[in-house]
Design an enzyme around this catalytic site. Structure first.
Site, mmCIF file in Angstrom:
data_model
loop_
_atom_site.group_PDB
_atom_site.id
_atom_site.type_symbol
_atom_site.label_atom_id
_atom_site.label_comp_id
_atom_site.label_asym_id
_atom_site.label_seq_id
_atom_site.Cartn_x
_atom_site.Cartn_y
_atom_site.Cartn_z
ATOM 1 N N ASN A 89 0.838 -1.178 0.093
ATOM 2 C CA ASN A 89 -0.011 0.072 0.014
ATOM 3 C C ASN A 89 1.175 1.143 -0.046
ATOM 4 O O ASN A 89 2.106 1.025 -0.075
ATOM 5 C CB ASN A 89 -0.955 -0.054 1.059
ATOM 6 N N LEU A 90 0.376 2.453 -0.104
ATOM 7 C CA LEU A 90 1.152 3.776 0.100
ATOM 8 C C LEU A 90 2.077 3.778 1.183
ATOM 9 O O LEU A 90 3.283 4.215 1.006
ATOM 10 C CB LEU A 90 0.175 4.717 -0.208
ATOM 11 N N GLU B 12 3.366 1.294 2.922
ATOM 12 C CA GLU B 12 4.549 0.478 2.731
ATOM 13 C C GLU B 12 5.614 0.745 1.822
ATOM 14 O O GLU B 12 6.795 0.688 1.734
ATOM 15 C CB GLU B 12 3.872 -0.805 2.523
ATOM 16 N N ASP C 260 -6.680 -7.995 0.726
ATOM 17 C CA ASP C 260 -6.589 -9.549 0.584
ATOM 18 C C ASP C 260 -7.328 -10.023 -0.854
ATOM 19 O O ASP C 260 -6.911 -11.191 -1.383
ATOM 20 C CB ASP C 260 -7.113 -10.163 1.849
#
Length: 539
Positions: free
Chosen positions: A204-205, A207, A277
């Protein structure tokens, strides 16, 4: 994506063996209705009406993979408690074959959310994290090795920093890397998995920013991510990267440098748990089935969007995905659907182009005009005059084709993204609602002579005019039909000089205004001193 395509992909991934490794947990949802304030503190009292528990974390990824039709095995460490048994039961119910390694004295991670109506009021987390005892780590590695020796089609790693994936597991994956068809990693710290050379990473952003050693942006997220995707892929040592941006969709960079973007259909926060997920499961299985990153990203975004339709931890089933991704008959939108889609596209940086007209008998001039218009941005909206509006502008013999037919044909064109029908002679109200970045007109007019130009400029947009394709005319086509005159090979549509055939009830007068993408009919040409009519400028 066409239903046949997604159906073929689903048939190819059905039954394929997938190994999921990662931090498994239990999600709890406590639902109730707040009906009064508490006496002890200024907080609401929620009367619980339901409580349910579902697989979370890596276990939810496994559940989504199974729901989409894969044959899934999950290897994960849990606590040696009743919560672990409940998690095992939920996995069994979902069709997941789980090899859980219980650790005595360790509590299984559980996240309970208190839901009042559609609002998450609080989340209660409990459970133990940290490295596994050596003896339990050895058992987990043995379970992983036994599955890897059977050659799964795909391995998915879900590392959420709970400590259940020892460093020796990375060594083991590197050892078996040649036997693993596809390796996907979803991890808070992607650097840890770099030497496994993943085929796909899905940060994600936050991470992605952490991977690059800086803060995530608050504004301009899409631009930031687009610029840094190559660096993210390089830092992760991956072939492809899919950077998820929640409400802004996702950005995908493949091994060849191809960049793809998906648009999200945002849902309530209470529905979003585990949507990543679902995205990961859809992307991985599409790749396993032989899809490229572009098609896989569509499947992934579709799975994530469908998982948002209900509160709770997200799961998307294959039947629902097939139905949702089936092609719908082309149709015109209403203003509410259109503005919602425009807002979603604009949120990810898309440039909105708008044009309007009658588009009565679609011909090559129209197509050339619309193709040029689409090249001015990422989304082309065509507003079509209603039947009553066309009659006012063109006369009682028009339109030849009803508004639903005209809109349906336009909506089926690859260069047109959205179609809407409007009743007014001018699209002013639509322009105010949509606020296009570019308003396109056809003809020899300068933007200053277009009546709507002042409004478009005030809304922050620009006006562009596109030249006509010579000798293409709806009126000429109608005239030729009246005369039952075939088109000459290689010749443009033009009016015949032969007398009209009696009994054919089509309009005989030339249109008083030019069609989109055509020159004015003979004898009815406009002059540059006259402004174009917004409603009837295209038929």
């Amino acid at each position: 994506m066409e239903r046949e395509t997604i159906a073929e992909l689903a048939a190819r991934w059905s039954g394929r063996r997938v190994l999921v490794l990662g931090d498994a947990l239990l999600d709890g949802w406590l639902t109730g209705t707040p009906d009064r304030l508490c006496r002890e503190a200024p907080v609401g009292v929620v009367e619980l009406s339901d409580s349910r528990y579902t697989a979370g974390g890596a276990a939810n990824t496994a559940t989504n993979l199974a729901a989409l039709g894969a044959r899934v095995e999950l290897v994960a460490a849990t606590g040696g408690d009743e919560t672990a048994q409940l998690l095992s039961d939920r996995l069994s119910d979902a069709g997941v074959s789980s090899r859980l390694v219980p650790v005595d004295g360790r509590r299984t991670v559980t996240k309970r959310r208190l839901l009042a109506g559609e609002q998450i009021v609080a989340r209660f987390d409990e459970g133990d994290v940290g490295p596994l005892p050596p003896e339990h780590a050895a058992v987990l590695l043995g379970e992983v090795r036994s599955v890897l020796e059977d050659g799964p089609a795909c391995v998915v790693v879900c590392d959420y920093a709970a400590g259940t994936l020892p460093d020796e597991l990375i060594d083991l994956l590197c050892q078996y890397r040649g036997e693993v068809g596809l390796l996907a990693v979803d991890a808070h710290d992607l650097r840890r998995w770099r030497r496994t050379e993943p085929d796909l990473v899905t940060p994600n952003l936050d991470e992605a920013a952490r991977l690059l050693g800086g803060p995530a942006p608050v504004r301009g997220r899409v631009d930031w991510a687009t610029e840094r995707l190559p660096a993210v892929r390089e830092a992760a040592g991956a072939r492809s990267v899919a950077l998820t941006l929640d409400v802004d969709g996702s950005l995908v960079l493949d091994e060849a440098g191809g960049l793809y973007r998906t648009v999200a259909n945002p849902g309530p926060a209470a529905h979003s748990a585990g949507a990543g997920d679902s995205y990961l499961a859809g992307f991985v299985l599409a790749l396993v089935a032989g899809a490229g990153p572009a098609a896989a990203s569509q499947v992934a975004q579709g799975a994530a969007g469908l998982a948002l339709t209900e509160p709770g931890t997200s799961v998307c089933g294959v039947d629902v995905l097939l139905d949702w991704m089936a092609p719908q008959p082309p149709r015109a939108l209403d203003i509410n659907d259109l503005t919602r889609m425009v807002d979603e596209a604009r949120a990810v940086g898309a440039r909105i182009v708008f044009t309007n007209g009658c588009f009565d008998v679609l011909h090559r001039g129209h197509i050339g005009y619309l193709v040029q218009a689409r090249q001015l941005g990422e989304v082309l909206i065509v507003a079509v005059n209603s039947d009553e509006s066309v009659r006012r502008l063109k006369g009682p013999g028009r339109p030849v084709n009803a508004q639903e037919d005209r809109a349906g044909v336009l909506a089926a064109l690859g260069c047109v993204d959205h179609v809407i029908i409007f009743d007014d002679d001018s699209p002013t109200d639509l322009l105010e609602a949509i606020r296009p970045d570019v308003y396109v007109k056809g003809g020899d007019y300068t933007p200053e002579l277009i009546p709507e130009a002042e409004l478009v400029y005030a809304l922050g947009g620009e006006v562009q005019t596109l030249g006509y394709l010579p000798d293409r005319s709806t009126s000429a086509i109608i005239e030729r039909i009246r005369r039952r005159e075939p088109a000459s090979p290689g010749a443009a549509a033009s009016a015949s000089s032969e007398p009209p055939e009696a009994g054919l009830e089509l309009v005989t007068e030339a249109a008083t205004q030019p069609e989109a993408g055509q020159a004015p009919p003979p004898g009815t040409g406009t002059t540059s001193a006259q402004p174009a009519s917004s409603g009837g400028g295209r038929s």
